[in-house]
Design an enzyme around this catalytic site. Sequence first.
Site: not given
Length: 327
Positions: A14, A73, A250
């Site tokens: 879920k 679920t 970066i």
Amino acid sequence: MLKLTSGRTLYYGKGDVFAYRTYAEPLAAVSIPESSYTGDGNVIFAHNVHFSVSGESLLTSFTEGDNSQVVATDSMKNFILRESASFGGSTTEGYAAYIAGRFIAKYPHITAVEIRGDRIPFQSLQVAGEGGLTDSGLVFRRSHNDHAGAVLGLVRGADGEEAAIASHKCVLSGLQLIKVSGSSFYGFVRDEYTTLPDSYDRPLFIFLDLFWRYADVRDALDGKPGRYVPAEQIRDIAHNVFHENETPSIQYLIYLIGLRVMERFPQLAEIGFESNNRTWETVVEPADGGGPGVFTEPRPPYGFQGFTMTREDLPTVKAELKAGARA
């Protein structure tokens, strides 16, 4: 998620289980120079939970349509929400381990659980008081900025023993930082495919996700021993390193952030980064680098970087390893 003995992957679960718990145990954090964060009252301890289970006993639900071992679920959702009330800790990692451990204890045929909890941040608002502005403690504002999270995998022990944490990853997601000057990018490979000009001082806008692992996962589960590393402090370290350093890429920026984090927190075994370059396109070039400029959103596609570091990346550790090799 754990694979079955056949090597097959099997799981179900879920997602988007929103658990808004109030008045969890407050968290106290050890202060560091880069951050004003020293803890959280946890008046609102809210998470979006993604929960999945696995086990050999569930195979026939896929291959034969046999639901006799299937925990619905919807039942998972109810379990997560109701058990959130009895959690007595203060950290996202501890909360995830608690929910997953309770579920495995409840359902003996479940072999493994993977749970991700993304913290839903709420910020206390300031209101007028006798001495000036003070935190309300009652009214909070939902933040849609960066947020903490954790992913844990728990596996039942041999002979049905209590579940143990088999994997963990702590996460800071959605950090977005712009530095208006002090970043460059030049000296890269040039050939017939290169159209990008050298840049010696550019506004650098990055999207950044960070994740880290502890040498001992128990340090993540309970804030009381003072070994817990808050995502807020890692965030503030990233702010400081970006501010302090002129960086040619970066890649080098995230390396410097990683070094600082590993130096500050010896209880961490690893830190990793997933970064995304969203540097603005220039419309009006700033005069002398400090005047008014005009920029707009960059056009896709976007560049990205991924990098992980361990304690062996620290200069002192590197020197010790070299000395040991020579000996």
